[in-house]
Design an enzyme around this catalytic site. Sequence first.
Site, mmCIF file in Angstrom:
data_model
loop_
_atom_site.group_PDB
_atom_site.id
_atom_site.type_symbol
_atom_site.label_atom_id
_atom_site.label_comp_id
_atom_site.label_asym_id
_atom_site.label_seq_id
_atom_site.Cartn_x
_atom_site.Cartn_y
_atom_site.Cartn_z
ATOM 1 N N THR A 1 -7.588 -19.379 -47.828
ATOM 2 C CA THR A 1 -6.893 -19.569 -49.107
ATOM 3 C C THR A 1 -6.971 -21.034 -49.533
ATOM 4 O O THR A 1 -6.667 -21.928 -48.745
ATOM 5 C CB THR A 1 -5.392 -19.205 -48.987
ATOM 6 N N ALA B 1 -6.976 -24.192 -40.677
ATOM 7 C CA ALA B 1 -5.513 -24.191 -40.543
ATOM 8 C C ALA B 1 -4.959 -23.228 -41.579
ATOM 9 O O ALA B 1 -5.638 -22.910 -42.567
ATOM 10 C CB ALA B 1 -4.968 -25.602 -40.760
ATOM 11 N N ASP C 1 -10.387 -25.055 -53.777
ATOM 12 C CA ASP C 1 -9.682 -26.211 -54.356
ATOM 13 C C ASP C 1 -9.843 -27.452 -53.477
ATOM 14 O O ASP C 1 -9.948 -28.572 -53.986
ATOM 15 C CB ASP C 1 -8.192 -25.904 -54.550
#
Length: 306
Positions: free
Chosen positions: A249, A288, A253
Amino acid sequence: EVVVVGSCMTDLVSLTTRLPKAGETIHGHKFFIGFGGKGANQCIQAARLGAKTLMICKVGKDSFGNDYIENFKRNGISTDFVGQTEDAATGAASIIVNSEGQNVIVIVAGANLLLDSEDLKRAANAICKAKVIICQLEITPAISLEALKMAYSNGVKTLFNPAPAHAELDPQFYTHSDIFCCNESEAEILTGIPVGSPEDAGKVGLVLLERGCKLVIVTLGAEGCVMISVDEPIPKHVPAGKVRAVDTTGAGDSFVGALAFFMACYPNLSMEEVIRKSNFIASVSVQASGTQSSYPYRKDLPQDLF
Ligand code: ADP
Protein backbone atom coordinates in the site's frame (compact mmCIF):
# COMPACT_ATOMS: atom_id res chain seq x y z
CA GLU A 1 12.16 22.91 -3.01
CA VAL A 2 9.46 20.32 -3.75
CA VAL A 3 5.90 21.66 -3.77
CA VAL A 4 2.95 19.27 -3.66
CA VAL A 5 -0.58 20.35 -4.57
CA GLY A 6 -2.85 17.53 -3.49
CA SER A 7 -4.86 15.55 -1.01
CA CYS A 8 -4.82 14.61 2.67
CA MET A 9 -6.93 11.74 3.97
CA THR A 10 -7.35 10.20 7.38
CA ASP A 11 -7.48 6.41 7.05
CA LEU A 12 -9.86 4.76 9.54
CA VAL A 13 -8.98 1.11 9.38
CA SER A 14 -10.88 -1.79 11.00
CA LEU A 15 -9.60 -5.35 10.82
CA THR A 16 -12.28 -8.07 10.88
CA THR A 17 -12.44 -11.78 10.04
CA ARG A 18 -15.01 -11.13 7.31
CA LEU A 19 -16.69 -8.14 5.65
CA PRO A 20 -20.15 -7.19 7.01
CA LYS A 21 -23.27 -7.56 4.86
CA ALA A 22 -25.70 -4.66 4.31
CA GLY A 23 -27.47 -3.81 7.58
CA GLU A 24 -25.21 -6.06 9.63
CA THR A 25 -23.07 -5.09 12.63
CA ILE A 26 -20.01 -7.22 13.27
CA HIS A 27 -17.10 -7.02 15.69
CA GLY A 28 -13.62 -6.38 14.43
CA HIS A 29 -10.44 -7.18 16.36
CA LYS A 30 -8.32 -4.13 15.65
CA PHE A 31 -8.75 -0.45 14.76
CA PHE A 32 -6.16 2.13 13.81
CA ILE A 33 -5.95 5.58 12.28
CA GLY A 34 -3.40 6.29 9.59
CA PHE A 35 -2.33 9.34 7.62
CA GLY A 36 -2.93 8.98 3.88
CA GLY A 37 -3.99 10.77 0.73
CA LYS A 38 -1.77 10.57 -2.33
CA GLY A 39 -0.54 14.17 -2.26
CA ALA A 40 0.40 14.07 1.40
CA ASN A 41 2.04 10.64 1.07
CA GLN A 42 4.25 11.86 -1.76
CA CYS A 43 5.21 14.99 0.17
CA ILE A 44 6.07 12.95 3.28
CA GLN A 45 8.36 10.64 1.30
CA ALA A 46 10.18 13.55 -0.38
CA ALA A 47 10.60 15.24 3.04
CA ARG A 48 11.96 12.10 4.73
CA LEU A 49 14.62 11.84 2.03
CA GLY A 50 15.75 15.37 2.85
CA ALA A 51 13.97 17.64 0.37
CA LYS A 52 12.72 21.04 1.48
CA THR A 53 8.98 20.52 1.04
CA LEU A 54 5.80 22.58 1.00
CA MET A 55 2.27 21.21 0.92
CA ILE A 56 -0.67 23.04 -0.67
CA CYS A 57 -3.91 21.39 0.43
CA LYS A 58 -7.11 21.83 2.42
CA VAL A 59 -8.26 20.02 5.55
CA GLY A 60 -11.28 20.53 7.81
CA LYS A 61 -11.34 22.69 10.93
CA ASP A 62 -11.64 19.50 12.98
CA SER A 63 -9.44 17.22 15.02
CA PHE A 64 -8.35 15.14 12.02
CA GLY A 65 -7.33 18.33 10.26
CA ASN A 66 -5.36 19.53 13.30
CA ASP A 67 -3.67 16.12 13.58
CA TYR A 68 -2.73 16.20 9.92
CA ILE A 69 -1.09 19.60 10.25
CA GLU A 70 0.92 18.24 13.21
CA ASN A 71 1.92 15.27 11.06
CA PHE A 72 3.26 17.59 8.36
CA LYS A 73 5.17 19.63 10.94
CA ARG A 74 6.71 16.52 12.52
CA ASN A 75 8.02 15.65 9.07
CA GLY A 76 9.50 19.10 8.52
CA ILE A 77 6.99 20.10 5.82
CA SER A 78 5.96 23.74 5.46
CA THR A 79 2.26 24.15 6.28
CA ASP A 80 1.99 27.83 5.32
CA PHE A 81 -0.48 26.86 2.59
CA VAL A 82 -2.42 24.12 4.37
CA GLY A 83 -5.88 25.67 4.63
CA GLN A 84 -8.55 24.72 7.17
CA THR A 85 -12.21 25.03 6.21
CA GLU A 86 -15.39 24.92 8.27
CA ASP A 87 -17.39 23.94 5.21
CA ALA A 88 -16.30 20.29 4.98
CA ALA A 89 -14.60 17.63 7.06
CA THR A 90 -11.02 16.51 6.54
CA GLY A 91 -10.89 13.88 3.79
CA ALA A 92 -11.41 10.40 5.20
CA ALA A 93 -11.18 6.83 4.01
CA SER A 94 -13.16 4.23 6.00
CA ILE A 95 -11.45 0.93 5.34
CA ILE A 96 -12.48 -2.57 6.42
CA VAL A 97 -9.99 -5.38 5.84
CA ASN A 98 -10.85 -9.07 6.34
CA SER A 99 -8.46 -11.85 7.29
CA GLU A 100 -7.82 -12.67 3.61
CA GLY A 101 -6.62 -9.11 3.09
CA GLN A 102 -9.66 -8.19 0.97
CA ASN A 103 -11.04 -4.75 1.69
CA VAL A 104 -13.99 -2.43 1.21
CA ILE A 105 -13.24 1.28 1.21
CA VAL A 106 -15.39 4.42 1.29
CA ILE A 107 -13.56 7.65 0.55
CA VAL A 108 -15.12 11.02 1.37
CA ALA A 109 -12.84 13.62 -0.21
CA GLY A 110 -14.45 16.42 1.85
CA ALA A 111 -12.18 19.43 2.32
CA ASN A 112 -9.86 18.23 -0.49
CA LEU A 113 -12.49 19.27 -3.02
CA LEU A 114 -12.61 22.80 -1.59
CA LEU A 115 -9.01 23.60 -2.51
CA ASP A 116 -9.61 26.34 -5.10
CA SER A 117 -8.05 28.88 -7.45
CA GLU A 118 -7.81 31.47 -4.68
CA ASP A 119 -5.69 29.06 -2.64
CA LEU A 120 -3.37 28.57 -5.62
CA LYS A 121 -3.11 32.33 -6.19
CA ARG A 122 -2.11 32.83 -2.56
CA ALA A 123 0.62 30.21 -3.01
CA ALA A 124 1.66 31.39 -6.49
CA ASN A 125 5.05 32.62 -5.34
CA ALA A 126 5.91 29.27 -3.75
CA ILE A 127 4.68 27.37 -6.82
CA CYS A 128 6.64 29.49 -9.27
CA LYS A 129 9.94 29.28 -7.42
CA ALA A 130 9.81 25.53 -6.72
CA LYS A 131 12.28 23.14 -8.36
CA VAL A 132 9.66 20.41 -8.78
CA ILE A 133 5.88 20.40 -8.37
CA ILE A 134 3.81 17.23 -7.94
CA CYS A 135 0.09 17.03 -8.75
CA GLN A 136 -2.41 14.15 -8.71
CA LEU A 137 -6.19 13.77 -9.17
CA GLU A 138 -7.47 13.42 -5.59
CA ILE A 139 -8.48 17.10 -5.59
CA THR A 140 -10.69 18.86 -8.17
CA PRO A 141 -8.93 18.01 -11.49
CA ALA A 142 -9.29 21.59 -12.80
CA ILE A 143 -7.34 22.86 -9.76
CA SER A 144 -4.65 20.26 -10.26
CA LEU A 145 -4.35 21.35 -13.89
CA GLU A 146 -4.26 25.02 -12.96
CA ALA A 147 -1.36 24.38 -10.55
CA LEU A 148 0.47 22.31 -13.15
CA LYS A 149 0.12 25.05 -15.77
CA MET A 150 1.18 27.79 -13.37
CA ALA A 151 4.34 25.84 -12.55
CA TYR A 152 5.04 24.75 -16.13
CA SER A 153 4.81 28.26 -17.55
CA ASN A 154 7.37 29.38 -14.94
CA GLY A 155 9.90 26.71 -15.82
CA VAL A 156 9.23 24.55 -12.74
CA LYS A 157 9.64 20.80 -13.43
CA THR A 158 6.16 19.28 -13.35
CA LEU A 159 5.59 15.73 -12.15
CA PHE A 160 2.05 14.52 -12.71
CA ASN A 161 0.58 11.34 -11.26
CA PRO A 162 -2.89 10.70 -12.82
CA ALA A 163 -4.28 8.94 -9.77
CA PRO A 164 -7.00 7.94 -9.21
CA ALA A 165 -7.35 7.53 -12.97
CA HIS A 166 -9.97 9.34 -14.99
CA ALA A 167 -10.67 7.94 -18.47
CA GLU A 168 -11.53 11.43 -19.75
CA LEU A 169 -8.33 13.25 -18.78
CA ASP A 170 -8.05 16.85 -20.02
CA PRO A 171 -5.38 16.60 -22.79
CA GLN A 172 -3.54 19.60 -21.26
CA PHE A 173 -2.36 17.27 -18.47
CA TYR A 174 -0.22 15.49 -21.06
CA THR A 175 1.24 18.64 -22.60
CA HIS A 176 2.02 20.31 -19.25
CA SER A 177 3.76 17.36 -17.57
CA ASP A 178 7.53 17.10 -17.73
CA ILE A 179 7.20 13.67 -16.12
CA PHE A 180 3.97 11.68 -16.40
CA CYS A 181 4.04 8.78 -13.92
CA CYS A 182 1.23 6.19 -13.74
CA ASN A 183 0.78 2.60 -12.55
CA GLU A 184 -0.53 -0.36 -14.55
CA SER A 185 -4.24 0.20 -13.86
CA GLU A 186 -4.05 3.94 -14.52
CA ALA A 187 -2.18 3.19 -17.76
CA GLU A 188 -4.98 0.88 -18.88
CA ILE A 189 -7.77 3.33 -18.00
CA LEU A 190 -6.01 6.12 -19.92
CA THR A 191 -5.07 4.15 -23.03
CA GLY A 192 -7.25 1.02 -23.09
CA ILE A 193 -4.06 -1.09 -23.22
CA PRO A 194 -4.02 -3.79 -20.49
CA VAL A 195 -0.59 -3.77 -18.85
CA GLY A 196 0.90 -7.05 -17.67
CA SER A 197 4.50 -6.75 -18.84
CA PRO A 198 7.24 -4.23 -19.58
CA GLU A 199 6.39 -4.62 -23.30
CA ASP A 200 2.78 -3.52 -22.67
CA ALA A 201 4.04 -0.60 -20.58
CA GLY A 202 6.26 0.42 -23.50
CA LYS A 203 3.20 0.51 -25.77
CA VAL A 204 1.39 2.73 -23.26
CA GLY A 205 4.43 4.99 -23.15
CA LEU A 206 4.42 5.43 -26.95
CA VAL A 207 0.69 6.32 -26.92
CA LEU A 208 1.21 8.89 -24.15
CA LEU A 209 4.18 10.45 -25.98
CA GLU A 210 1.87 10.90 -28.97
CA ARG A 211 -0.56 12.73 -26.67
CA GLY A 212 2.15 15.25 -25.83
CA CYS A 213 4.00 13.82 -22.81
CA LYS A 214 7.74 14.43 -22.69
CA LEU A 215 8.72 11.58 -20.39
CA VAL A 216 6.47 8.74 -19.29
CA ILE A 217 7.07 6.31 -16.43
CA VAL A 218 4.78 3.30 -15.99
CA THR A 219 5.32 1.55 -12.65
CA LEU A 220 5.00 -2.24 -12.59
CA GLY A 221 5.05 -3.22 -8.89
CA ALA A 222 7.75 -5.84 -8.24
CA GLU A 223 8.90 -5.46 -11.86
CA GLY A 224 10.01 -1.87 -11.27
CA CYS A 225 9.01 0.39 -14.14
CA VAL A 226 9.36 1.34 -17.78
CA MET A 227 10.46 4.78 -18.94
CA ILE A 228 10.28 6.37 -22.35
CA SER A 229 10.92 9.93 -23.48
CA VAL A 230 10.63 12.11 -26.58
CA ASP A 231 14.42 12.38 -26.59
CA GLU A 232 14.79 8.59 -26.57
CA PRO A 233 11.49 7.07 -27.75
CA ILE A 234 12.57 3.48 -27.04
CA PRO A 235 11.01 1.95 -23.90
CA LYS A 236 13.55 1.15 -21.20
CA HIS A 237 12.77 -1.33 -18.42
CA VAL A 238 14.29 -0.31 -15.08
CA PRO A 239 13.80 -3.35 -12.79
CA ALA A 240 13.34 -3.12 -9.02
CA GLY A 241 15.45 -5.19 -6.63
CA LYS A 242 14.02 -8.46 -5.30
CA VAL A 243 12.62 -7.93 -1.82
CA ARG A 244 10.19 -9.68 0.53
CA ALA A 245 7.08 -7.52 0.24
CA VAL A 246 4.98 -7.21 3.41
CA ASP A 247 2.54 -4.43 2.39
CA THR A 248 2.61 -2.65 -0.96
CA THR A 249 0.00 0.00 0.00
CA GLY A 250 1.32 3.42 -0.95
CA ALA A 251 4.35 2.09 -2.87
CA GLY A 252 3.45 4.23 -5.86
CA ASP A 253 3.37 7.38 -3.70
CA SER A 254 6.74 6.53 -2.14
CA PHE A 255 8.11 6.16 -5.68
CA VAL A 256 6.66 9.50 -6.86
CA GLY A 257 7.91 11.33 -3.75
CA ALA A 258 11.37 9.86 -4.28
CA LEU A 259 11.37 10.92 -7.95
CA ALA A 260 10.63 14.50 -6.93
CA PHE A 261 13.35 14.46 -4.25
CA PHE A 262 16.07 13.22 -6.60
CA MET A 263 14.98 15.55 -9.43
CA ALA A 264 14.98 18.57 -7.13
CA CYS A 265 18.13 17.85 -5.13
CA TYR A 266 20.30 16.13 -7.79
CA PRO A 267 19.48 17.96 -11.03
CA ASN A 268 22.52 16.48 -12.78
CA LEU A 269 21.45 12.84 -12.38
CA SER A 270 20.09 11.15 -15.51
CA MET A 271 16.39 10.22 -15.35
CA GLU A 272 17.41 6.57 -15.49
CA GLU A 273 19.50 7.02 -12.33
CA VAL A 274 16.67 8.96 -10.66
CA ILE A 275 14.29 6.09 -11.45
CA ARG A 276 16.72 3.41 -10.26
CA LYS A 277 17.12 5.18 -6.92
CA SER A 278 13.36 5.75 -6.63
CA ASN A 279 12.70 2.06 -7.29
CA PHE A 280 15.03 1.32 -4.40
CA ILE A 281 13.25 3.72 -2.04
CA ALA A 282 9.80 2.32 -2.97
CA SER A 283 11.07 -1.24 -2.58
CA VAL A 284 12.15 -0.38 0.98
CA SER A 285 8.62 0.95 1.66
CA VAL A 286 6.98 -2.37 0.70
CA GLN A 287 9.03 -4.20 3.34
CA ALA A 288 7.14 -2.59 6.24
CA SER A 289 3.40 -2.34 6.91
CA GLY A 290 1.23 0.73 6.60
CA THR A 291 1.46 3.65 4.20
CA GLN A 292 3.44 6.63 5.57
CA SER A 293 4.65 4.49 8.46
CA SER A 294 6.57 2.37 5.91
CA TYR A 295 8.32 5.28 4.19
CA PRO A 296 12.05 5.33 4.90
CA TYR A 297 14.07 8.24 6.33
CA ARG A 298 17.36 9.31 4.80
CA LYS A 299 19.31 8.31 7.92
CA ASP A 300 18.10 4.69 7.62
CA LEU A 301 19.12 4.28 3.97
CA PRO A 302 22.47 3.35 2.41
CA GLN A 303 24.36 6.66 2.20
CA ASP A 304 25.68 5.95 -1.31
CA LEU A 305 22.15 6.71 -2.55
CA PHE A 306 22.74 10.38 -1.76
P1 ADP B 1 1.00 1.50 -6.97
O1 ADP B 1 1.29 1.53 -5.51
O2 ADP B 1 0.56 2.81 -7.52
O3 ADP B 1 0.13 0.36 -7.42
P2 ADP B 1 3.25 -0.04 -8.01
O4 ADP B 1 2.64 -1.25 -7.40
O5 ADP B 1 3.50 -0.08 -9.49
O6 ADP B 1 2.42 1.28 -7.68
O7 ADP B 1 4.62 0.22 -7.25
C1 ADP B 1 5.37 1.41 -7.39
C2 ADP B 1 6.84 1.12 -7.23
O8 ADP B 1 7.06 0.51 -5.96
C3 ADP B 1 7.40 0.15 -8.24
O9 ADP B 1 7.77 0.81 -9.43
C4 ADP B 1 8.60 -0.41 -7.47
O10 ADP B 1 9.67 0.50 -7.51
C5 ADP B 1 8.08 -0.47 -6.04
N1 ADP B 1 7.49 -1.78 -5.71
C6 ADP B 1 6.17 -2.09 -5.62
N2 ADP B 1 5.97 -3.38 -5.29
C7 ADP B 1 7.21 -3.93 -5.16
C8 ADP B 1 7.72 -5.24 -4.83
N3 ADP B 1 6.90 -6.26 -4.57
N4 ADP B 1 9.07 -5.41 -4.81
C9 ADP B 1 9.91 -4.38 -5.08
N5 ADP B 1 9.50 -3.14 -5.39
C10 ADP B 1 8.18 -2.90 -5.43
